[in-house]
Design an enzyme around this catalytic site. Structure first.
Site, PDB file in Angstrom:
ATOM      1  N   GLU A  15       0.936  -1.426  -0.026  1.00 16.87           N
ATOM      2  CA  GLU A  15       0.052   0.080  -0.002  1.00 16.87           C
ATOM      3  C   GLU A  15       0.724   1.288  -0.163  1.00 16.87           C
ATOM      4  OE1 GLU A  15      -3.370   0.908   0.040  1.00 16.87           O
ATOM      5  OE2 GLU A  15      -3.585  -0.998  -0.873  1.00 16.87           O
ATOM      6  N   TYR A  62      -4.255   4.531   6.002  1.00 11.78           N
ATOM      7  CA  TYR A  62      -3.611   3.336   6.548  1.00 11.78           C
ATOM      8  C   TYR A  62      -2.103   3.348   5.883  1.00 11.78           C
ATOM      9  CZ  TYR A  62      -1.998  -1.482   6.068  1.00 11.78           C
ATOM     10  OH  TYR A  62      -1.243  -2.842   6.093  1.00 11.78           O
ATOM     11  N   LYS A 107       1.447   3.617   7.627  1.00 10.26           N
ATOM     12  CA  LYS A 107       2.836   2.419   7.266  1.00 10.26           C
ATOM     13  C   LYS A 107       3.880   3.279   6.716  1.00 10.26           C
ATOM     14  CE  LYS A 107       0.944  -1.631   8.273  1.00 10.26           C
ATOM     15  NZ  LYS A 107       1.694  -2.330   9.117  1.00 10.26           N
TER      16      LYS A 107
HETATM   17  P1  NAP Z   1      -4.843  -8.801  10.644  1.00  9.92           P
HETATM   18  O1  NAP Z   1      -5.282 -10.092  10.568  1.00  9.92           O
HETATM   19  O2  NAP Z   1      -5.719  -7.673  10.815  1.00  9.92           O
HETATM   20  O3  NAP Z   1      -4.358  -8.694  12.204  1.00  9.92           O
HETATM   21  C1  NAP Z   1      -3.907  -7.633  12.826  1.00  9.92           C
HETATM   22  C2  NAP Z   1      -3.497  -7.863  14.270  1.00  9.92           C
HETATM   23  O4  NAP Z   1      -3.072  -6.774  14.867  1.00  9.92           O
HETATM   24  C3  NAP Z   1      -4.608  -8.469  15.137  1.00  9.92           C
HETATM   25  O5  NAP Z   1      -4.096  -9.477  16.017  1.00  9.92           O
HETATM   26  C4  NAP Z   1      -5.011  -7.363  15.910  1.00  9.92           C
HETATM   27  O6  NAP Z   1      -5.634  -7.992  17.317  1.00  9.92           O
HETATM   28  C5  NAP Z   1      -3.946  -6.757  16.090  1.00  9.92           C
HETATM   29  N1  NAP Z   1      -4.155  -5.360  16.598  1.00  9.92           N
HETATM   30  C6  NAP Z   1      -4.625  -4.333  16.101  1.00  9.92           C
HETATM   31  N2  NAP Z   1      -4.620  -3.254  16.817  1.00  9.92           N
HETATM   32  C7  NAP Z   1      -3.897  -3.525  17.802  1.00  9.92           C
HETATM   33  C8  NAP Z   1      -3.461  -2.566  18.818  1.00  9.92           C
HETATM   34  N3  NAP Z   1      -3.978  -1.177  19.087  1.00  9.92           N
HETATM   35  N4  NAP Z   1      -2.512  -3.222  19.807  1.00  9.92           N
HETATM   36  C9  NAP Z   1      -2.048  -4.434  19.655  1.00  9.92           C
HETATM   37  N5  NAP Z   1      -2.503  -5.323  18.508  1.00  9.92           N
HETATM   38  C10 NAP Z   1      -3.399  -4.822  17.831  1.00  9.92           C
HETATM   39  O7  NAP Z   1      -3.506  -8.476   9.703  1.00  9.92           O
HETATM   40  P2  NAP Z   1      -2.614  -9.516   8.866  1.00  9.92           P
HETATM   41  O8  NAP Z   1      -3.287  -9.642   7.613  1.00  9.92           O
HETATM   42  O9  NAP Z   1      -2.555 -10.578   9.877  1.00  9.92           O
HETATM   43  O10 NAP Z   1      -1.465  -8.577   8.576  1.00  9.92           O
HETATM   44  C11 NAP Z   1      -0.395  -8.433   9.692  1.00  9.92           C
HETATM   45  C12 NAP Z   1       0.362  -7.194   9.551  1.00  9.92           C
HETATM   46  O11 NAP Z   1       0.981  -7.161   8.199  1.00  9.92           O
HETATM   47  C13 NAP Z   1      -0.570  -5.794   9.750  1.00  9.92           C
HETATM   48  O12 NAP Z   1       0.140  -4.984  10.296  1.00  9.92           O
HETATM   49  C14 NAP Z   1      -0.874  -5.383   8.266  1.00  9.92           C
HETATM   50  O13 NAP Z   1      -0.984  -4.244   8.185  1.00  9.92           O
HETATM   51  C15 NAP Z   1       0.452  -5.843   7.527  1.00  9.92           C
HETATM   52  N6  NAP Z   1       0.197  -6.612   6.202  1.00  9.92           N
HETATM   53  C16 NAP Z   1      -0.440  -7.226   5.797  1.00  9.92           C
HETATM   54  C17 NAP Z   1      -0.823  -7.779   4.527  1.00  9.92           C
HETATM   55  C18 NAP Z   1      -1.744  -8.990   4.026  1.00  9.92           C
HETATM   56  O14 NAP Z   1      -2.050  -8.831   2.795  1.00  9.92           O
HETATM   57  N7  NAP Z   1      -2.353  -9.552   4.952  1.00  9.92           N
HETATM   58  C19 NAP Z   1       0.093  -7.098   3.402  1.00  9.92           C
HETATM   59  C20 NAP Z   1       0.991  -6.426   3.801  1.00  9.92           C
HETATM   60  C21 NAP Z   1       1.268  -5.645   5.116  1.00  9.92           C
HETATM   61  P3  NAP Z   1      -7.357  -8.145  17.310  1.00  9.92           P
HETATM   62  O15 NAP Z   1      -7.054  -9.782  16.941  1.00  9.92           O
HETATM   63  O16 NAP Z   1      -7.496  -7.889  18.619  1.00  9.92           O
HETATM   64  O17 NAP Z   1      -7.927  -7.295  16.537  1.00  9.92           O
HETATM   65  O1  G4F Z   2      -8.983  -7.078   0.343  1.00 15.17           O
HETATM   66  P1  G4F Z   2      -9.036  -5.629   0.524  1.00 15.17           P
HETATM   67  O2  G4F Z   2      -9.657  -4.943   1.685  1.00 15.17           O
HETATM   68  O3  G4F Z   2      -7.296  -5.416   0.577  1.00 15.17           O
HETATM   69  P2  G4F Z   2      -6.164  -4.036   0.483  1.00 15.17           P
HETATM   70  O4  G4F Z   2      -6.967  -3.065   0.508  1.00 15.17           O
HETATM   71  O5  G4F Z   2      -5.448  -4.539  -0.694  1.00 15.17           O
HETATM   72  O6  G4F Z   2      -5.403  -4.259   1.691  1.00 15.17           O
HETATM   73  C1  G4F Z   2      -4.810  -5.295   2.097  1.00 15.17           C
HETATM   74  O7  G4F Z   2      -3.625  -5.571   1.500  1.00 15.17           O
HETATM   75  C2  G4F Z   2      -2.500  -4.548   1.587  1.00 15.17           C
HETATM   76  C3  G4F Z   2      -1.164  -5.048   1.091  1.00 15.17           C
HETATM   77  O8  G4F Z   2      -1.339  -4.443  -0.310  1.00 15.17           O
HETATM   78  C4  G4F Z   2      -2.370  -4.714   3.106  1.00 15.17           C
HETATM   79  F1  G4F Z   2      -1.224  -3.813   3.719  1.00 15.17           F
HETATM   80  C5  G4F Z   2      -3.439  -4.397   4.153  1.00 15.17           C
HETATM   81  O9  G4F Z   2      -3.284  -4.322   5.292  1.00 15.17           O
HETATM   82  C6  G4F Z   2      -4.683  -5.507   3.644  1.00 15.17           C
HETATM   83  O10 G4F Z   2      -4.333  -6.495   4.063  1.00 15.17           O
HETATM   84  O11 G4F Z   2      -9.135  -4.880  -0.887  1.00 15.17           O
HETATM   85  C7  G4F Z   2      -8.411  -5.423  -2.306  1.00 15.17           C
HETATM   86  C8  G4F Z   2      -9.213  -4.805  -3.258  1.00 15.17           C
HETATM   87  C9  G4F Z   2      -9.237  -3.198  -3.082  1.00 15.17           C
HETATM   88  O12 G4F Z   2      -8.835  -2.383  -4.321  1.00 15.17           O
HETATM   89  C10 G4F Z   2     -10.545  -2.903  -2.781  1.00 15.17           C
HETATM   90  O13 G4F Z   2     -11.119  -1.653  -3.282  1.00 15.17           O
HETATM   91  O14 G4F Z   2     -10.643  -5.080  -3.516  1.00 15.17           O
HETATM   92  C11 G4F Z   2     -11.396  -4.138  -3.624  1.00 15.17           C
HETATM   93  N1  G4F Z   2     -12.602  -4.476  -3.254  1.00 15.17           N
HETATM   94  C12 G4F Z   2     -13.612  -4.462  -4.089  1.00 15.17           C
HETATM   95  N2  G4F Z   2     -14.802  -4.915  -3.296  1.00 15.17           N
HETATM   96  C13 G4F Z   2     -13.017  -4.764  -1.962  1.00 15.17           C
HETATM   97  C14 G4F Z   2     -14.548  -5.012  -2.136  1.00 15.17           C
HETATM   98  N3  G4F Z   2     -12.399  -4.815  -0.718  1.00 15.17           N
HETATM   99  C15 G4F Z   2     -13.078  -4.983   0.281  1.00 15.17           C
HETATM  100  N4  G4F Z   2     -12.362  -5.365   1.522  1.00 15.17           N
HETATM  101  N5  G4F Z   2     -14.439  -5.223   0.361  1.00 15.17           N
HETATM  102  C16 G4F Z   2     -15.170  -5.248  -1.041  1.00 15.17           C
HETATM  103  O15 G4F Z   2     -16.459  -5.509  -0.858  1.00 15.17           O
END
Ligand code: NAP
Ligand code: G4F
Length: 339
Positions: free
Chosen positions: A128, A151, A155
């Site tokens: 992002e 967000y 980040k």
């Molecule tokens: P996630 O499923 O949303 O998990 C986020 C975690 O952070 C949960 O355990 C949540 O706790 C905890 N959290 C939220 N607010 C907090 C706070 N104030 N203090 C302590 N803990 C808190 O996210 P994820 O997909 O595992 O992603 C992990 C990390 O990688 C995040 O930083 C995300 O932004 C980053 N990231 C994710 C992706 C992706 O595609 N998944 C890509 C790039 C970067 P609760 O369970 O209590 O809500």
């Molecule tokens: O699944 P999304 O919400 O993920 P997004 O916005 O790409 O973010 C995720 O990936 C990031 C890494 O690139 C992380 F940093 C972040 O923490 C998170 O894990 O949306 C993906 C795409 C977007 O373009 C959104 O506009 O899907 C499109 N979309 C279309 N309809 C939707 C929907 N997204 C969501 N969440 N819900 C919908 O109904």
């Protein structure tokens, strides 16, 4: 000697896979959970009570708590995965997102600097940061940043403060710039899981149709299990650095919808455009997908496509699960819940 890891966000998708990986490698793992009024440890049920796994209460907004956690656990490696991680919702709670996702990182790094400066620190950075602007693809470690959401902006601060603590204080602090990664443990408000869950519910008669926002957005989707392996590898190198983890492939949300329904034996045909676009079951003619303006974001990231060459070359990291396999795994897991 047993290595100790401190993992924030352990109850989240990535935290749960990472904790399992570290336990398998023989680490003592200290996970940080927030206090909830309901139980939120569903994703770590299988390791609760495991030897070498400890849970602590904590919050990224509380610097005293973070310093205490570092002091008590004396970690060799810290993985900062905690965040308000939903891009769309960050427009609703921008200040909170800045506080936790951005400022939380400096609170943590400062605790490391003061209490255990030799601990290695992993920061969960994100694709992002690129924002897809200018529309340069593939995006790599040298592509300029242009975040498109509160967000992404939060980040961005976390990314640079991690680099700064490495350069200013010699802390082994690294950014993993991770492109989207998904799994059956993905939160239900993210688009992939929303789709696979809807497919399972529609098939089992528990949901009529799926409403989505921007169907044209393109994402580089991989499997979360592959990406936590990359996080670990980033901290095992001789010197700290920043790495992109991605698949090098991109697909539209529309393609994900088609692939997910196909897994359940339904062919989707599209008609109309923009807000009037609809996805029909090719056999029955029934509308299964429509577009709802409420899921559009004030600013969108149109195209994400990563170049993982540096991680492949320097870390020997490879994604294993393909796009087709990912969709299959997620649909199968959700179908199992309802059928
Ligand atoms: P996630 O499923 O949303 O998990 C986020 C975690 O952070 C949960 O355990 C949540 O706790 C905890 N959290 C939220 N607010 C907090 C706070 N104030 N203090 C302590 N803990 C808190 O996210 P994820 O997909 O595992 O992603 C992990 C990390 O990688 C995040 O930083 C995300 O932004 C980053 N990231 C994710 C992706 C992706 O595609 N998944 C890509 C790039 C970067 P609760 O369970 O209590 O809500
Ligand atoms: O699944 P999304 O919400 O993920 P997004 O916005 O790409 O973010 C995720 O990936 C990031 C890494 O690139 C992380 F940093 C972040 O923490 C998170 O894990 O949306 C993906 C795409 C977007 O373009 C959104 O506009 O899907 C499109 N979309 C279309 N309809 C939707 C929907 N997204 C969501 N969440 N819900 C919908 O109904």
């Amino acid at each position: 000697m047993t290595k100790r890891a401190l993992v924030t966000g352990v109850t989240g998708q990535d935290g749960s896979y990472l904790a399992e990986l570290l336990l398998d490698k023989g680490y003592e793992v200290h996970g940080v959970q927030r206090r909830h009024s309901t139980i939120c440890t569903e994703r770590i049920e299988n390791i609760l009570g495991a030897k070498n796994f400890y849970l602590h209460y904590g919050d990224l907004s509380d610097s005293c708590n973070l310093a205490n956690l570092v002091r008590e656990t004396q970690p060799d490696e810290i993985y900062n995965l905690a965040a308000q991680s939903h891009v769309g919702i960050s427009f609703e709670v921008p200040e909170y997102t800045a506080e936790v996702t951005g400022v939380g990182t400096i609170k943590f790094l400062e605790a490391v600097r003061q209490v255990k400066p030799d601990a290695k620190f992993y920061q969960a950075s994100t694709s992002e940061l690129f924002g897809g602007i200018p529309e340069t693809a593939p995006q790599s470690e040298t592509t300029p940043f242009h975040p498109r959401s509160p967000y992404g902006a939060a980040k961005l601060y976390a990314y640079w403060i991690t680099v700064n603590y490495r350069e200013a204080y010699g802390i082994f602090a690294c950014n993993g710039i991770l492109f989207n990664h998904e799994s059956p443990r993905r939160g239900v408000e993210f688009v992939t899981r929303k789709i696979t869950l809807a497919v399972a519910k529609i098939i089992s008669g528990k949901q009529e149709k799926l409403s989505l926002g921007n169907l044209n957005a393109k994402r580089d989707w991989g499997f979360a299990g592959d990406y936590v392996q990359g996080m670990w590898l980033i901290l095992q190198r001789g010197k700290p650095d920043d790495y992109v983890l991605a698949t090098g492939e991109t697909h539209t949300v529309r393609e994900f919808v088609e692939a997910a329904f196909r897994e359940a034996g339904i062919e989707i045909k599209w008609r109309g455009a923009g807000l009037d676009e609809k996805g029909f079951d090719a056999k029955t003619g029934k509308v299964l997908v429509d577009v709802d303006a409420k899921y559009f974001r004030p600013a969108e990231v149109d195209l994400l496509l990563g170049d993982p060459a540096k991680a492949e070359r320097e870390l020997g990291w490879r994604r294993r699960v393909t796009f087709a396999e990912l969709v299959k795994i997620m649909v199968a897991a959700d179908l199992e819940k309802f059928i």
